[in-house]
Design a protein around this motif. Sequence first.
Motif, PDB file in Angstrom:
ATOM      1  N   LEU A  82       0.912  -1.153   0.255  1.00 49.68           N
ATOM      2  CA  LEU A  82       0.192   0.005  -0.053  1.00 49.68           C
ATOM      3  C   LEU A  82       0.882   1.479   0.105  1.00 49.68           C
ATOM      4  CD1 LEU A  82      -2.627  -1.030   2.640  1.00 49.68           C
ATOM      5  CD2 LEU A  82      -2.810  -1.238   0.360  1.00 49.68           C
ATOM      6  N   LYS A  85       1.368   3.790  -2.727  1.00 54.48           N
ATOM      7  CA  LYS A  85       0.145   3.608  -3.875  1.00 54.48           C
ATOM      8  C   LYS A  85      -0.991   4.215  -3.165  1.00 54.48           C
ATOM      9  CE  LYS A  85       2.133  -0.667  -5.664  1.00 54.48           C
ATOM     10  NZ  LYS A  85       1.811  -1.892  -5.900  1.00 54.48           N
ATOM     11  N   ILE A  89      -5.915   3.873  -3.881  1.00 57.58           N
ATOM     12  CA  ILE A  89      -6.895   3.329  -2.954  1.00 57.58           C
ATOM     13  C   ILE A  89      -8.092   4.024  -2.864  1.00 57.58           C
ATOM     14  CG2 ILE A  89      -7.334   2.901  -0.543  1.00 57.58           C
ATOM     15  CD1 ILE A  89      -4.317   2.816  -0.216  1.00 57.58           C
ATOM     16  N   LEU A 123      -7.232  -1.532  -3.565  1.00 58.65           N
ATOM     17  CA  LEU A 123      -6.261  -0.928  -4.185  1.00 58.65           C
ATOM     18  C   LEU A 123      -6.453  -1.119  -5.678  1.00 58.65           C
ATOM     19  CD1 LEU A 123      -3.138  -0.063  -4.123  1.00 58.65           C
ATOM     20  CD2 LEU A 123      -2.616  -2.443  -3.921  1.00 58.65           C
ATOM     21  N   TYR A 129      -9.010  -4.456  -9.412  1.00 58.56           N
ATOM     22  CA  TYR A 129      -8.535  -3.858  -8.360  1.00 58.56           C
ATOM     23  C   TYR A 129      -8.689  -4.813  -7.182  1.00 58.56           C
ATOM     24  CZ  TYR A 129     -13.414  -2.870  -7.531  1.00 58.56           C
ATOM     25  OH  TYR A 129     -15.148  -2.978  -7.305  1.00 58.56           O
ATOM     26  N   ILE A 132      -8.880  -4.856  -0.040  1.00 57.82           N
ATOM     27  CA  ILE A 132      -7.650  -4.598   1.078  1.00 57.82           C
ATOM     28  C   ILE A 132      -8.123  -5.578   2.436  1.00 57.82           C
ATOM     29  CG2 ILE A 132      -6.465  -3.106   2.502  1.00 57.82           C
ATOM     30  CD1 ILE A 132      -6.633  -0.884   0.514  1.00 57.82           C
TER      31      ILE A 132
END
Length: 270
Positions: A82, A85, A89, A123, A129, A132
């Motif tokens: 994460l 990035k 999110i 993410l 995607y 998470i």
Amino acid sequence: MKMTSIKMKKILEERLQHTEWNISFNRDKDIFRVEWKETRKGISITIPNVIAKYEQMGDAALSDLEYHVREALKIMNEVHDLTGKEKNIFPVIRSTSFPKKSKAGEWLIYSDHTAETRIYYALDLGNTYQLIDQAMLTKEGWTLERIREISIFNVRSLKSEPKKDTVAGNDFYFMASQDGYDASRILNESLLEEMKANSTGELAVAVPHQDVLIFADIQNNTGYDILAQMTMKFFAEGRVPITSLPFIYDDKKLEPVFILAKNKPTNDKK
């Protein structure tokens, strides 16, 4: 010739061949599964749902399914961080019946939203995607609150350009940018307040599936009937359905409502 579960199973087997995947079929439950041989992580596909879409769209439905299955399986075999990035999110809206654990058994992180919806976090990986989970959060030393703040900030940065349609004296606004986060825009409070300020009647909001957000400026009883039919249609057709119940937006709150034919809505008290 009528498509059967066995015929569809054979078609999917041909399309989803891979040396590192196992393919299985549960005849009793009509479930087709593809998973990585080593990790057993995979995807379960409900055959009757595939047949229904195939009968509507033909081979295009199968090509779309194959693409998403391959992308999802590829992601399952990757490790994503994460940190660095943060701009990728985003929050995603799901129904409250959506699983709280991933197929791999990891707890997904989420926040409460309404009686009908829940907020998960994703993410963005470009074409798709990854939701998470708690393991990703623990690895990074992040908190749910940090994820929530970052994701809400990012969803506010998305373009919100609705298309307007007026039916029977009621104004309907549709957001369908196909970026994967159309329904997520319901979390943009400034957008909701802007739509409320510009409405002349009662403002209703609907997220029937992931790829559409509907605002309705309801100015007569016919508007409720139209919204109910519209929401149900989108809900039935969506790849990731959320809820067929619209919401009334007032005083910065979303209240799920049942819309009865020829009547104004009643609050959902469940």
